[in-house]
Write a protein that holds these residues in place. Structure first.
Motif, mmCIF file in Angstrom:
data_model
loop_
_atom_site.group_PDB
_atom_site.id
_atom_site.type_symbol
_atom_site.label_atom_id
_atom_site.label_comp_id
_atom_site.label_asym_id
_atom_site.label_seq_id
_atom_site.Cartn_x
_atom_site.Cartn_y
_atom_site.Cartn_z
ATOM 1 N N VAL A 194 0.849 -1.193 0.000
ATOM 2 C CA VAL A 194 0.000 0.000 0.000
ATOM 3 C C VAL A 194 0.882 1.239 0.000
ATOM 4 C CG1 VAL A 194 -1.750 1.287 1.269
ATOM 5 C CG2 VAL A 194 -1.813 -1.208 1.246
ATOM 6 N N THR A 195 0.587 2.173 -0.915
ATOM 7 C CA THR A 195 1.366 3.406 -1.021
ATOM 8 C C THR A 195 0.435 4.613 -0.958
ATOM 9 O OG1 THR A 195 1.236 3.680 -3.436
ATOM 10 C CG2 THR A 195 2.894 2.142 -2.591
ATOM 11 N N GLU A 196 1.039 5.796 -1.056
ATOM 12 C CA GLU A 196 0.250 7.033 -1.065
ATOM 13 C C GLU A 196 -0.636 7.137 -2.295
ATOM 14 O OE1 GLU A 196 3.864 7.910 -3.478
ATOM 15 O OE2 GLU A 196 3.439 6.794 -1.632
ATOM 16 N N ARG A 197 -0.401 6.311 -3.305
ATOM 17 C CA ARG A 197 -1.249 6.323 -4.507
ATOM 18 C C ARG A 197 -2.630 5.754 -4.196
ATOM 19 N NH1 ARG A 197 3.467 3.491 -8.168
ATOM 20 N NH2 ARG A 197 4.873 5.308 -8.303
ATOM 21 N N GLU A 198 -2.674 4.785 -3.309
ATOM 22 C CA GLU A 198 -3.969 4.211 -2.913
ATOM 23 C C GLU A 198 -4.592 4.967 -1.740
ATOM 24 O OE1 GLU A 198 -1.571 1.702 -5.176
ATOM 25 O OE2 GLU A 198 -1.111 2.122 -3.070
ATOM 26 N N VAL A 199 -3.752 5.431 -0.838
ATOM 27 C CA VAL A 199 -4.243 6.118 0.363
ATOM 28 C C VAL A 199 -4.198 7.628 0.102
ATOM 29 C CG1 VAL A 199 -3.996 6.320 2.865
ATOM 30 C CG2 VAL A 199 -3.287 4.228 1.716
ATOM 31 N N THR A 200 -5.142 8.108 -0.675
ATOM 32 C CA THR A 200 -5.174 9.527 -1.026
ATOM 33 C C THR A 200 -5.824 10.334 0.096
ATOM 34 O OG1 THR A 200 -7.340 9.380 -2.105
ATOM 35 C CG2 THR A 200 -5.389 8.900 -3.456
ATOM 36 N N PRO A 201 -5.526 11.629 0.191
ATOM 37 C CA PRO A 201 -6.128 12.460 1.242
ATOM 38 C C PRO A 201 -7.649 12.440 1.213
ATOM 39 C CG PRO A 201 -4.299 13.621 0.210
ATOM 40 C CD PRO A 201 -4.535 12.388 -0.606
ATOM 41 N N GLU A 202 -8.233 12.403 0.012
ATOM 42 C CA GLU A 202 -9.699 12.420 -0.100
ATOM 43 C C GLU A 202 -10.309 11.137 0.464
ATOM 44 O OE1 GLU A 202 -7.810 15.107 -2.930
ATOM 45 O OE2 GLU A 202 -7.613 12.942 -2.610
ATOM 46 N N ILE A 203 -9.718 10.002 0.111
ATOM 47 C CA ILE A 203 -10.241 8.725 0.583
ATOM 48 C C ILE A 203 -10.077 8.607 2.096
ATOM 49 C CG2 ILE A 203 -9.897 6.219 0.485
ATOM 50 C CD1 ILE A 203 -9.172 6.509 -2.438
ATOM 51 N N GLN A 271 -13.491 11.511 -4.276
ATOM 52 C CA GLN A 271 -13.543 12.870 -3.753
ATOM 53 C C GLN A 271 -14.133 12.863 -2.344
ATOM 54 O OE1 GLN A 271 -12.325 15.627 -5.386
ATOM 55 N NE2 GLN A 271 -11.558 14.119 -6.851
ATOM 56 N N THR A 272 -13.884 13.929 -1.604
ATOM 57 C CA THR A 272 -14.429 14.016 -0.257
ATOM 58 C C THR A 272 -15.936 14.220 -0.316
ATOM 59 O OG1 THR A 272 -14.176 16.420 -0.116
ATOM 60 C CG2 THR A 272 -12.283 15.063 0.561
ATOM 61 N N PHE A 273 -16.581 13.913 0.796
ATOM 62 C CA PHE A 273 -18.024 14.131 0.874
ATOM 63 C C PHE A 273 -18.352 15.607 0.654
ATOM 64 C CE2 PHE A 273 -17.732 10.419 3.972
ATOM 65 C CZ PHE A 273 -18.126 9.500 3.013
ATOM 66 N N GLU A 274 -17.484 16.480 1.100
ATOM 67 C CA GLU A 274 -17.742 17.910 0.980
ATOM 68 C C GLU A 274 -17.631 18.380 -0.464
ATOM 69 O OE1 GLU A 274 -14.954 20.925 2.689
ATOM 70 O OE2 GLU A 274 -16.694 21.378 3.949
ATOM 71 N N ASP A 275 -16.654 17.830 -1.214
ATOM 72 C CA ASP A 275 -16.444 18.263 -2.594
ATOM 73 C C ASP A 275 -17.351 17.552 -3.584
ATOM 74 O OD1 ASP A 275 -14.449 20.047 -1.860
ATOM 75 O OD2 ASP A 275 -12.866 18.551 -2.047
ATOM 76 N N ALA A 276 -17.777 16.337 -3.254
ATOM 77 C CA ALA A 276 -18.677 15.582 -4.144
ATOM 78 C C ALA A 276 -19.757 14.949 -3.270
ATOM 79 C CB ALA A 276 -17.897 14.515 -4.902
ATOM 80 N N PRO A 277 -20.768 15.727 -2.877
ATOM 81 C CA PRO A 277 -21.694 15.275 -1.847
ATOM 82 C C PRO A 277 -22.889 14.443 -2.326
ATOM 83 C CG PRO A 277 -22.173 17.538 -2.406
ATOM 84 C CD PRO A 277 -20.984 17.140 -3.243
ATOM 85 N N PHE A 278 -22.909 14.049 -3.586
ATOM 86 C CA PHE A 278 -24.094 13.345 -4.071
ATOM 87 C C PHE A 278 -24.061 11.861 -3.711
ATOM 88 C CE2 PHE A 278 -24.404 17.152 -6.609
ATOM 89 C CZ PHE A 278 -25.772 17.393 -6.587
ATOM 90 N N VAL A 279 -25.203 11.372 -3.228
ATOM 91 C CA VAL A 279 -25.365 9.977 -2.859
ATOM 92 C C VAL A 279 -26.674 9.450 -3.419
ATOM 93 C CG1 VAL A 279 -24.015 10.144 -0.734
ATOM 94 C CG2 VAL A 279 -26.485 10.600 -0.679
ATOM 95 N N SER A 280 -26.828 8.158 -3.443
ATOM 96 C CA SER A 280 -28.094 7.565 -3.878
ATOM 97 C C SER A 280 -28.322 6.284 -3.108
ATOM 98 C CB SER A 280 -28.098 7.291 -5.382
ATOM 99 O OG SER A 280 -27.139 6.310 -5.706
#
Length: 284
Positions: A194-203, A271-280
């Motif tokens: 596991v690297t920083e490529r998978e563990v992004t700040p948004e995730i 994306q973060t919940f704040e930046d992409a808040p759409f859910v279904s």
């Protein structure tokens, strides 16, 4: 910190929410978890503790056979040393396991949050016993302590070394993982670097929010938010959902728990919940 607050205000303003126009609250709002935020309420019968079943406050009530059990210590074979300059070391807490999880780097801490926020992960072992394998042409076996071993609901066990791609040892770890896959099947079914490529700040931001929400879970709130979602067609803004309730923060925690449960889908998990808040709602 001021710049973060300004950015949050601008994002809220774009969604039609202007917090500067709201009246100053005259009361303090609190979350209302069903169970202890840390530790567990368990029964004590015939001189034995029932560690498997965690009771809610309502289930415990005034019973005299119920005890609060503090979180267990980490099971890691190697514990983080006291923090030093330029390092991130310490322990996190998984409310599902009621156990501390040690980490020795920022990458490990962040990946631990991802594991805690995954409902398919049923057990997390930090720094489990070392694995022994042979490198080509080596005269003695090599020992390596995996950062995490996760057990999934389907029984799959995966060992996760966490390394930054700029770390000098990264190429070595990549090769060693290939040897482990062949030689160490008794330790894990697979090994994944596991690297920083998978563990992004948004995730990580989303995972930390979900893990916190799970600890503060309230089943009644979850049912109410789910019923609201069932009356809604198509993608909907998370913030519009929670603003429809008298206690938006409690509704927010419930909504994140529904995402954890797999009943509601975040449509852009990169994306973060704040930046992409759409859910279904996920059709059953």
């Amino acid at each position: 910190m001021k710049s973060i607050r300004v950015l949050q205000h601008l994002k809220q303003y774009e969604r039609g929410i202007d917090t500067t126009k709201r009246a100053i609250p005259t009361t303090t709002g609190f979350l209302r978890p069903d169970r202890p935020f840390s530790g567990r309420l368990i029964t004590f019968n015939d001189g034995k503790f029932d560690y498997e079943n965690s009771l809610s406050y309502e289930e415990a009530g005034d019973r005299t056979d119920v005890a609060w059990i503090r979180p267990f210590l980490s099971t890691g074979t190697r514990q983080p040393v006291p923090r030093t300059k330029g390092s991130v070391r310490g322990h996190d807490y998984d409310v599902r396991l009621n156990r501390a999880l040690g980490f020795e780097s920022a990458g490990e801490m962040k990946f631990g949050a991802l594991l805690k926020a995954d409902r398919n992960v049923v057990n997390i072992e930090d720094q489990p016993k070392s694995v022994r394998f042979w490198r080509p042409s080596a005269l003695t076996p090599t020992e390596h302590t995996i950062d995490y071993r996760a057990t999934f609901a389907n029984g799959l066990r995966v060992g996760f070394p966490v390394k930054h791609t700029m770390d000098d040892e990264f190429p070595i770890v990549l090769k060693d993982v290939e040897y482990m896959r062949v030689q160490c099947s008794d330790f894990a079914d697979d090994f994944v670097v596991v690297t920083e490529r998978e563990v992004t700040p948004e995730i990580v931001d989303n995972a930390e929010a979900i893990a916190f929400a799970f600890a503060a879970r309230n089943e009644r709130d979850c049912r109410q938010v789910l019923e609201f979602m069932q009356r809604t067609e198509g993608p909907v803004d998370m913030f519009q959902i929670v603003e429809s309730f008298d206690d938006p923060q409690c509704a927010w925690v419930a909504l994140l728990n529904l995402i954890y449960d797999g009943l509601v889908e975040h449509l852009d998990p990169s994306q973060t919940f704040e930046d992409a808040p759409f859910v279904s709602l996920i059709a059953n």
